[in-house]
Design a protein around this motif. Structure first.
Motif, PDB file in Angstrom:
ATOM      1  N   GLN A  94       0.818  -1.219   0.000  1.00  0.00           N
ATOM      2  CA  GLN A  94       0.000   0.000   0.000  1.00  0.00           C
ATOM      3  C   GLN A  94       0.850   1.266   0.000  1.00  0.00           C
ATOM      4  N   LYS A  95       2.105   1.161  -0.458  1.00  0.00           N
ATOM      5  CA  LYS A  95       3.015   2.301  -0.616  1.00  0.00           C
ATOM      6  C   LYS A  95       3.558   2.837   0.714  1.00  0.00           C
ATOM      7  N   ILE A  96       3.359   2.112   1.808  1.00  0.00           N
ATOM      8  CA  ILE A  96       3.888   2.542   3.106  1.00  0.00           C
ATOM      9  C   ILE A  96       5.409   2.448   3.096  1.00  0.00           C
ATOM     10  N   GLY A  97       5.943   1.393   2.502  1.00  0.00           N
ATOM     11  CA  GLY A  97       7.391   1.248   2.389  1.00  0.00           C
ATOM     12  C   GLY A  97       8.017   2.389   1.614  1.00  0.00           C
ATOM     13  N   GLU A  98       7.363   2.810   0.542  1.00  0.00           N
ATOM     14  CA  GLU A  98       7.866   3.940  -0.236  1.00  0.00           C
ATOM     15  C   GLU A  98       7.886   5.210   0.608  1.00  0.00           C
ATOM     16  N   ALA A  99       6.819   5.431   1.368  1.00  0.00           N
ATOM     17  CA  ALA A  99       6.773   6.607   2.243  1.00  0.00           C
ATOM     18  C   ALA A  99       7.860   6.531   3.307  1.00  0.00           C
ATOM     19  N   MET A 100       8.115   5.345   3.808  1.00  0.00           N
ATOM     20  CA  MET A 100       9.135   5.166   4.830  1.00  0.00           C
ATOM     21  C   MET A 100      10.529   5.481   4.269  1.00  0.00           C
ATOM     22  N   ILE A 101      10.838   4.974   3.092  1.00  0.00           N
ATOM     23  CA  ILE A 101      12.144   5.241   2.488  1.00  0.00           C
ATOM     24  C   ILE A 101      12.275   6.727   2.156  1.00  0.00           C
ATOM     25  N   THR A 125      13.531 -11.927  -1.930  1.00  0.00           N
ATOM     26  CA  THR A 125      13.579 -11.513  -3.335  1.00  0.00           C
ATOM     27  C   THR A 125      12.579 -10.400  -3.650  1.00  0.00           C
ATOM     28  N   ASP A 126      11.397 -10.434  -3.050  1.00  0.00           N
ATOM     29  CA  ASP A 126      10.427  -9.352  -3.274  1.00  0.00           C
ATOM     30  C   ASP A 126      10.964  -8.034  -2.727  1.00  0.00           C
ATOM     31  N   THR A 127      11.637  -8.102  -1.597  1.00  0.00           N
ATOM     32  CA  THR A 127      12.203  -6.900  -0.998  1.00  0.00           C
ATOM     33  C   THR A 127      13.307  -6.333  -1.876  1.00  0.00           C
ATOM     34  N   ALA A 128      14.104  -7.192  -2.483  1.00  0.00           N
ATOM     35  CA  ALA A 128      15.160  -6.736  -3.379  1.00  0.00           C
ATOM     36  C   ALA A 128      14.560  -5.953  -4.548  1.00  0.00           C
ATOM     37  N   PHE A 130      11.757  -4.358  -4.556  1.00  0.00           N
ATOM     38  CA  PHE A 130      11.245  -3.108  -3.988  1.00  0.00           C
ATOM     39  C   PHE A 130      12.362  -2.071  -3.898  1.00  0.00           C
ATOM     40  N   TYR A 131      13.496  -2.446  -3.317  1.00  0.00           N
ATOM     41  CA  TYR A 131      14.596  -1.489  -3.160  1.00  0.00           C
ATOM     42  C   TYR A 131      15.136  -1.041  -4.513  1.00  0.00           C
ATOM     43  N   GLN A 132      15.240  -1.958  -5.463  1.00  0.00           N
ATOM     44  CA  GLN A 132      15.738  -1.580  -6.780  1.00  0.00           C
ATOM     45  C   GLN A 132      14.774  -0.630  -7.475  1.00  0.00           C
ATOM     46  N   ARG A 133      13.488  -0.853  -7.280  1.00  0.00           N
ATOM     47  CA  ARG A 133      12.491   0.056  -7.870  1.00  0.00           C
ATOM     48  C   ARG A 133      12.626   1.469  -7.312  1.00  0.00           C
TER      49      ARG A 133
END
Length: 148
Positions: A94-101, A125-128, A130-133
């Motif tokens: 839900q884009k919370i990770g993006e807001a956190m970064i 692997t999903d987290t990888a 995410f970070y690359q995106r």
């Protein structure tokens, strides 16, 4: 909308719940609460070490640790190390990770950091992806060695 703030001692049970809210965390966390409280107090005494929580509707839904490191390499660049990145499992995607970064990046820039870095378990692997995106590149190989 999620807001981010410095963690307090009273947030620690919610932070620990986030840390154990996945397969890896469930298997490696779990010492008695006093152990974590002692670590939290040490962390709080270090001016370049910050434990942050994300709050939505009064609920702690995310956390991360941000440490500012001064160094000589890269023309004496100061860097921000991100660790213990967690989002509540029922709210992932839900884009919370993006807001956190984005919050971490704003804090790192304000502290004069030239780069942000992190390590993650290679099984995530999903987290990888995410970070690359978000613009992180897998530019280095990390190694760890247990001391206990």
């Amino acid at each position: 909308m999620v807001s981010f703030r410095d963690a307090t001692a009273s947030d620690l049970p919610d932070i620990l719940a986030l840390m154990t809210d996945d397969v890896l965390g469930a298997g490696r966390e779990g010492l008695d609460f006093a152990h974590y409280m002692s670590a939290f107090e040490r962390l709080q005494s270090e001016p370049d070490n910050h434990l942050i929580v994300g709050v939505h509707d009064g609920r702690i839904i995310a956390t991360y640790q941000l440490t500012f490191i001064s160094g000589l390499s890269l023309q004496a660049a100061r860097r921000a190390q991100i660790e213990t990145v967690r989002v509540a499992s029922d709210l992932r995607g839900q884009k919370i990770g993006e807001a956190m970064i984005a919050d971490a990046e704003a804090r790192a820039r304000a502290a004069g950091c030239a780069l942000m870095q992190l390590t993650m378990n290679k099984s995530r692997t999903d987290t990888a992806r995410f970070y690359q995106r978000l613009g992180f590149t897998p530019s280095h190989i990390g190694y760890k060695r247990d001391l206990i």
